[in-house]
Design a protein around this motif. Sequence first.
Motif, mmCIF file in Angstrom:
data_model
loop_
_atom_site.group_PDB
_atom_site.id
_atom_site.type_symbol
_atom_site.label_atom_id
_atom_site.label_comp_id
_atom_site.label_asym_id
_atom_site.label_seq_id
_atom_site.Cartn_x
_atom_site.Cartn_y
_atom_site.Cartn_z
ATOM 1 N N GLY A 1 -10.190 11.540 -1.547
ATOM 2 C CA GLY A 1 -9.370 10.968 -2.446
ATOM 3 C C GLY A 1 -9.246 9.647 -2.120
ATOM 4 O O GLY A 1 -9.425 9.033 -1.399
ATOM 5 N N ASP A 2 -7.934 9.047 -1.921
ATOM 6 C CA ASP A 2 -7.114 7.544 -1.443
ATOM 7 C C ASP A 2 -6.602 7.633 -0.240
ATOM 8 O O ASP A 2 -5.974 8.672 -0.146
ATOM 9 N N VAL A 3 -6.665 6.919 1.190
ATOM 10 C CA VAL A 3 -6.209 6.458 1.783
ATOM 11 C C VAL A 3 -5.777 5.109 1.580
ATOM 12 O O VAL A 3 -5.770 4.182 1.551
ATOM 13 N N TYR A 4 -4.148 5.529 2.704
ATOM 14 C CA TYR A 4 -2.760 4.989 2.196
ATOM 15 C C TYR A 4 -3.487 4.085 3.722
ATOM 16 O O TYR A 4 -3.051 4.409 4.881
ATOM 17 N N PRO A 5 -3.338 2.943 4.401
ATOM 18 C CA PRO A 5 -3.477 1.999 5.339
ATOM 19 C C PRO A 5 -2.547 1.562 5.683
ATOM 20 O O PRO A 5 -0.895 1.939 5.032
ATOM 21 N N ALA A 6 -2.207 1.897 7.099
ATOM 22 C CA ALA A 6 -1.047 1.824 7.495
ATOM 23 C C ALA A 6 0.198 0.003 7.015
ATOM 24 O O ALA A 6 -0.693 -0.877 7.771
ATOM 25 N N PRO A 7 1.163 -0.515 6.855
ATOM 26 C CA PRO A 7 1.944 -1.061 7.017
ATOM 27 C C PRO A 7 1.163 -2.188 7.780
ATOM 28 O O PRO A 7 1.408 -3.274 7.515
ATOM 29 N N SER A 8 1.634 -1.978 9.138
ATOM 30 C CA SER A 8 0.853 -2.983 10.195
ATOM 31 C C SER A 8 -0.437 -3.254 9.636
ATOM 32 O O SER A 8 -0.624 -5.151 10.264
ATOM 33 N N MET A 9 -1.514 -2.634 9.063
ATOM 34 C CA MET A 9 -2.069 -3.406 8.618
ATOM 35 C C MET A 9 -2.043 -4.467 7.982
ATOM 36 O O MET A 9 -3.318 -5.437 7.821
ATOM 37 N N TRP A 10 -1.469 -4.943 7.062
ATOM 38 C CA TRP A 10 -1.647 -5.231 5.799
ATOM 39 C C TRP A 10 -1.572 -7.119 6.531
ATOM 40 O O TRP A 10 -1.956 -8.243 5.783
ATOM 41 N N SER A 11 -1.341 -7.206 7.828
ATOM 42 C CA SER A 11 -0.978 -8.475 8.510
ATOM 43 C C SER A 11 -2.260 -9.155 8.948
ATOM 44 O O SER A 11 -2.808 -10.550 9.698
ATOM 45 N N LYS A 12 -3.525 -8.020 9.234
ATOM 46 C CA LYS A 12 -5.179 -9.274 9.032
ATOM 47 C C LYS A 12 -5.788 -9.374 8.513
ATOM 48 O O LYS A 12 -6.770 -9.667 7.605
ATOM 49 N N ARG A 13 -5.127 -10.695 8.646
ATOM 50 C CA ARG A 13 -5.874 -11.533 7.378
ATOM 51 C C ARG A 13 -6.432 -12.412 7.549
ATOM 52 O O ARG A 13 -7.299 -12.919 7.133
ATOM 53 N N ASP A 14 -7.406 -12.230 9.159
ATOM 54 C CA ASP A 14 -8.257 -13.155 9.516
ATOM 55 C C ASP A 14 -9.438 -12.175 9.181
ATOM 56 O O ASP A 14 -11.013 -12.398 9.930
ATOM 57 N N VAL A 15 -9.371 -10.684 9.024
ATOM 58 C CA VAL A 15 -10.451 -9.872 8.710
ATOM 59 C C VAL A 15 -10.473 -9.498 7.548
ATOM 60 O O VAL A 15 -9.434 -9.119 6.913
ATOM 61 N N GLY A 16 -12.053 -9.593 7.035
ATOM 62 C CA GLY A 16 -12.222 -9.004 5.187
ATOM 63 C C GLY A 16 -12.308 -7.330 5.532
ATOM 64 O O GLY A 16 -12.164 -7.728 6.503
ATOM 65 N N VAL A 17 -11.529 -6.879 4.583
ATOM 66 C CA VAL A 17 -11.397 -6.061 3.620
ATOM 67 C C VAL A 17 -11.614 -5.356 2.447
ATOM 68 O O VAL A 17 -12.070 -5.915 1.712
#
Length: 235
Positions: free
Chosen positions: A201-217
Amino acid sequence: MSHTTQQIRLYDGDADELMAFEHAEMISLLPGDSSGFASGERIRIPWGQDMLRDMLDGRYRAVVCGVNDEDNSHGIVAQLVHLVSSSQWTEPTVTNYAKMFQESVSIHAAHDQKPYILKYDLDSILVLALLRPKGQDHFTLEDLGRGFSTVAKMLKGRSDRLPVASVSFLGARSNRLVDRDGQEPSFETVLRTMYQAGYRGDVYPAPSMWSKRDVGVYATYPFPEGVQRMREGSS
């Protein structure tokens, strides 16, 4: 007649230029591997999406999260039972049911494999909740693997329970996830554990992970093979 190639604009007017700055919360989304296509072989990662709002909008029929027999006031299950208008559950009844179930299995099935999966029917959404093992203030990766193995079996052949989404179990307040060293594992480790257990299924990242601007996802798992090659090349 010659045609000049123009860049596709994202916004009306001059908003593209106005939006060309760094936000406090931003990620760098990378294209995934498109070399082959097969159904049921990926976990989707909805970066930047609001999980609770997607649930309330009816985008999913089931959600996977954690629950304990002490206090669930900070978990997504408490928010769901409060916001789903047709739900007959409340946060106290969710916790009381978990406590009653925990006490029952401790007497009649103390040696069974844990964690158990509790079902909370909110009418429009089915909550499949991993019950935190008694005597623990956290989930282990082994708990997560066994729990998602059971979840995968509960979803198999049940189109009425799909689509399904899960929390990442990272950054949790009520039901922390830890590895063998007592530390919070990486998101990749969580995805691998769920995937190896059979979850798709889908897995939602924790909101705190949205600030990983310097790491490609990436928006899907498994990640492209290039990630492992880069990792091996840097060692």
